[in-house]
Design an enzyme around this catalytic site. Structure first.
Site, short mmCIF file in Angstrom:
data_model
loop_
_atom_site.label_atom_id
_atom_site.label_comp_id
_atom_site.label_asym_id
_atom_site.label_seq_id
_atom_site.Cartn_x
_atom_site.Cartn_y
_atom_site.Cartn_z
N HIS A 1 8.34 -7.57 -3.36
CA HIS A 1 7.06 -8.06 -3.90
C HIS A 1 7.23 -9.44 -4.54
O HIS A 1 7.67 -9.52 -5.69
CB HIS A 1 6.51 -7.07 -4.94
CG HIS A 1 6.01 -5.81 -4.34
ND1 HIS A 1 4.74 -5.66 -3.86
CD2 HIS A 1 6.63 -4.63 -4.11
CE1 HIS A 1 4.58 -4.45 -3.37
NE2 HIS A 1 5.72 -3.79 -3.50
N LYS B 1 -5.57 -12.64 -18.49
CA LYS B 1 -5.85 -13.17 -19.83
C LYS B 1 -5.62 -14.68 -19.95
O LYS B 1 -6.45 -15.40 -20.50
CB LYS B 1 -4.97 -12.43 -20.83
CG LYS B 1 -5.40 -12.55 -22.26
CD LYS B 1 -6.64 -11.75 -22.47
CE LYS B 1 -7.04 -11.58 -23.89
NZ LYS B 1 -8.05 -10.53 -24.03
N SER C 1 -18.24 -9.67 -29.05
CA SER C 1 -17.40 -9.15 -30.13
C SER C 1 -16.66 -10.26 -30.85
O SER C 1 -16.12 -10.06 -31.93
CB SER C 1 -16.37 -8.18 -29.55
OG SER C 1 -15.42 -8.91 -28.78
N GLY C 2 -16.63 -11.45 -30.21
CA GLY C 2 -15.85 -12.54 -30.81
C GLY C 2 -14.44 -12.57 -30.27
O GLY C 2 -13.68 -13.50 -30.54
N GLY C 3 -14.05 -11.56 -29.49
CA GLY C 3 -12.75 -11.58 -28.83
C GLY C 3 -12.79 -12.63 -27.73
O GLY C 3 -13.85 -13.15 -27.37
N VAL C 4 -11.61 -12.95 -27.19
CA VAL C 4 -11.52 -14.02 -26.20
C VAL C 4 -12.44 -13.74 -25.00
O VAL C 4 -13.19 -14.62 -24.57
CB VAL C 4 -10.06 -14.15 -25.68
CG1 VAL C 4 -9.95 -15.28 -24.67
CG2 VAL C 4 -9.10 -14.35 -26.83
N ASP C 5 -12.39 -12.51 -24.49
CA ASP C 5 -13.08 -12.22 -23.24
C ASP C 5 -14.59 -12.33 -23.38
O ASP C 5 -15.26 -13.00 -22.57
CB ASP C 5 -12.70 -10.82 -22.73
CG ASP C 5 -11.20 -10.64 -22.68
OD1 ASP C 5 -10.50 -11.66 -22.63
OD2 ASP C 5 -10.74 -9.49 -22.71
N SER C 6 -15.16 -11.68 -24.41
CA SER C 6 -16.62 -11.74 -24.51
C SER C 6 -17.06 -13.15 -24.90
O SER C 6 -18.14 -13.60 -24.51
CB SER C 6 -17.17 -10.68 -25.46
OG SER C 6 -16.75 -10.91 -26.77
N SER C 7 -16.22 -13.88 -25.63
CA SER C 7 -16.59 -15.24 -26.02
C SER C 7 -16.63 -16.15 -24.80
O SER C 7 -17.57 -16.94 -24.62
CB SER C 7 -15.58 -15.82 -27.01
OG SER C 7 -15.59 -15.06 -28.19
N CYS D 1 5.41 -5.92 1.68
CA CYS D 1 5.69 -4.48 1.56
C CYS D 1 5.02 -3.70 2.70
O CYS D 1 5.43 -3.82 3.85
CB CYS D 1 5.28 -3.99 0.18
SG CYS D 1 6.05 -2.42 -0.23
N TYR D 2 3.96 -2.95 2.43
CA TYR D 2 3.24 -2.27 3.52
C TYR D 2 2.79 -3.31 4.55
O TYR D 2 2.81 -3.06 5.76
CB TYR D 2 2.03 -1.53 2.96
CG TYR D 2 1.23 -0.75 3.99
CD1 TYR D 2 1.58 0.55 4.33
CD2 TYR D 2 0.12 -1.32 4.62
CE1 TYR D 2 0.84 1.26 5.28
CE2 TYR D 2 -0.62 -0.62 5.56
CZ TYR D 2 -0.25 0.67 5.88
OH TYR D 2 -0.97 1.37 6.82
N GLY E 1 0.85 -1.19 0.00
CA GLY E 1 0.00 0.00 0.00
C GLY E 1 0.88 1.23 0.00
O GLY E 1 2.06 1.15 0.37
N GLU F 1 4.97 -11.29 -5.68
CA GLU F 1 3.89 -11.57 -6.64
C GLU F 1 4.21 -11.13 -8.07
O GLU F 1 3.52 -11.53 -9.00
CB GLU F 1 2.58 -10.92 -6.16
CG GLU F 1 2.54 -9.39 -6.20
CD GLU F 1 3.16 -8.70 -4.98
OE1 GLU F 1 4.04 -9.31 -4.35
OE2 GLU F 1 2.80 -7.55 -4.69
#
Ligand code: XMP
Length: 510
Positions: free
Chosen positions: A169, A368, A224-230, A82-83, A55, A171
């Site tokens: 960090h 992703k 849209s046919g993109g990965v995310d909306s599909s 960290c914080y 933070g 991560e």
């Protein structure tokens, strides 16, 4: 769904989702909650461990975010980052002061391999540091478990209470063995058994979607046919079969065969797939427009209007709107004040006044590669799941200058050849495409002079799409693509390869 749980308590750091993602990667379910979550609530959730995020604040400042100090005596293993390490030390009686020398960036860290966090790792590690405060006096019960040239307590440990902290960090990718350290915390300290995977994630998402929209609720999705909306569509179709409507607005700037591929993938699922061919309207609106940002704005607006008109036919009042927003979209569209280089319209693009009951964004916490893994699990075809990013405005920003049907047709063919040859060659590139430039050049075919268009090929390597290097394609491959394009695509007389990185260039030409 009674997986072991690790709580990520948030103190305002920018990496909280990345921490949660690393925990998932290690096969453990994680939930992000505010840092000041009351202890009784934490106890009730029965986490096997807790991670305190970084933070921007200083723990000793009045009003700095805190957790209940009793947390450190409640018997649950805790890792402070960290914080988080400073909060842990401060709350248990240590002293935090401002550093004489702040540390930023990849830093050499000497770790104690006997500390469970670092078991199996070499003594010398690299950690991403970003701090201006440090632990100057350790609290009772703690010992230092790592140091750097300027930070004697780069990691701390109190094995009796199972409290651990790292100043760097673990991560981020810039801490190469960071995931191992998190894994060590989970498996060697918290007693994780690794009972969580993408199938559990899917089951949780499905339960959450059902709970959110209720037994009779309906959902509308812009596909849209993109990965995310599909992936979002496939997930919703499984969660609420028959109660999902997907509107695919075909703006006429898709790649070769793309619209048909999308239709093919979704036609037989339990969703009401509606394909709207609006290409003529989009092209009409783009007539005479050459400025890239104007093109984006026009397409964005037209998309919204077309979507609205189509949704209007379905009587969407009381319906939920679904979006395939994923975590990186949330960051990129965040309220930072960076200059608008190009306006992307994936997030928040649809108007709030359409009478929707609420927003469903099941992929909001995913990165992703996790979305792709979920898509495969849901049985989506590889052509959709492994699809490269494709800009919302489509080929309209890859036809430089004014967009016309003729130019789009030329670009579609050239782009398809390039993509086909790239695929065959198996060369590594994260995004590749053709651009139809607005330069015409003189050529000769047989005995005739030609004056035809120039196609630019772009292939880049990148992990985050914020920066990139051009992909070093072989001359043999480039030569083959060039020969095929000038021979097979009427209207193209020259092919060039773009060897610019980002920065200073961007990935797209417009
Ligand atoms: P740039 O050209 O900004 O591209 O380096 C970075 C990534 O974003 C994609 N991109 C867009 N995506 N709408 C989108 O949805 C847009 O207007 C847009 N412009 C660029 C680009 O393809 C690359 O992956």
């Amino acid at each position: 769904m009674s997986n072991q749980l690790v709580l990520v308590l948030d103190f305002g750091g920018q990496y909280k989702e990345l921490i949660a993602r690393r925990v998932r990667e290690c096969g453990v379910y994680s939930l992000i909650k505010p840092g000041n979550l009351p202890l009784e609530e934490i106890r009730a959730m029965q986490p096997i461990g807790i991670i305190l995020t970084g933070g921007p604040d200083s723990v000793y400042r009045d009003g700095a975010p805190k957790c209940d100090p009793a947390l450190f005596d409640c018997g649950i293993p805790i890792l402070g980052i960290c914080y988080g390490i400073q909060l842990m030390a401060y709350s248990t009686g240590g002293t935090i002061t401002s550093c004489r020398v702040s540390e930023y960036g990849r830093t050499k860290v000497r770790v104690d391999p006997a500390c469970p966090l670092f078991e199996g790792l070499a003594e010398e590690q690299i950690g991403l540091m970003s701090h201006t405060d440090k632990i100057s006096v350790l609290p009772q019960g703690f010992r230092s478990a790592a140091h750097t040239a300027h930070c004697e307590n780069a990691a701390i440990a109190d094995p009796a209470r199972r409290l651990y902290g790292v100043q760097f960090h673990p991560e981020v990718e810039n801490t190469p063995n960071g995931t191992e350290m998190i894994r060590n915390f989970l498996y060697r300290v918290c007693g994780a058994v690794g009972d969580y995977d993408m199938a559990d994630y899917e089951a949780r998402m499905i339960a959450e979607i059902r709970a959110q929209v209720g037994p009779g609720g309906r959902v509308l999705l812009g596909l849209s046919g993109g990965v995310d909306s599909s992936v979002c569509a496939a997930l919703l179709a499984k969660a609420i079969p028959g109660r999902l409507w997907c509107i695919f607005v075909d703006h006429g700037c898709m790649r070769k065969n793309e619209g048909d591929e999308i239709e093919e993938a979704f036609r037989d699922r339990a969703l009401n797939f509606i394909r709207v061919d609006a290409s003529e309207e989009f092209l009409g609106a783009l007539k005479g427009v050459t400025d890239p940002e104007r093109k984006r704005k026009i397409i964005g607006e037209k998309f919204v209007r077309t979507f609205e008109a189509e949704a209007g036919k379905l009587n969407v009042t009381g319906c939920y709107l679904a979006q395939g927003t994923i975590y990186p979209d949330v960051i990129e569209s965040g309220a930072n004040n960076s200059a608008t280089i190009k306006s992307h319209h994936n997030v928040g693009g649809l108007p709030a006044d359409m009478g929707f009951a609420g927003l469903v964004e099941p992929l909001r916490g995913l990165f992703k590669d996790e979305v792709r893994a979920l898509g495969r699990q849901l049985g989506l075809p590889e052509v959709l799941v492994s699809r490269q990013p494709f800009p919302g405005p489509g080929l309209a920003i890859r036809v430089l200058g004014e967009v016309t049907a003729e130019k789009l047709a030329i670009l579609r063919e050239a782009d398809a050849i390039f993509r086909e040859e790239m695929k065959k060659s198996r060369v590594r590139a994260d995004q590749y495409f053709a651009v139809l430039t607005n330069a015409r050049s003189v050529g000769v075919v047989g005995d005739f002079r030609t004056y035809n268009g120039t196609v630019a090929l772009r292939a880049v390597r990148t992990t985050d799409f914020m920066t990139c290097e051009y992909a070093p394609l072989s001359h043999k491959l480039l030569g083959r693509v060039s020969t095929r394009i000038v021979n097979e695509v009427r209207g193209v007389g020259r092919v060039v390869y773009d060897i610019t990185g980002k920065p200073p260039a961007t990935i797209e030409w417009e």
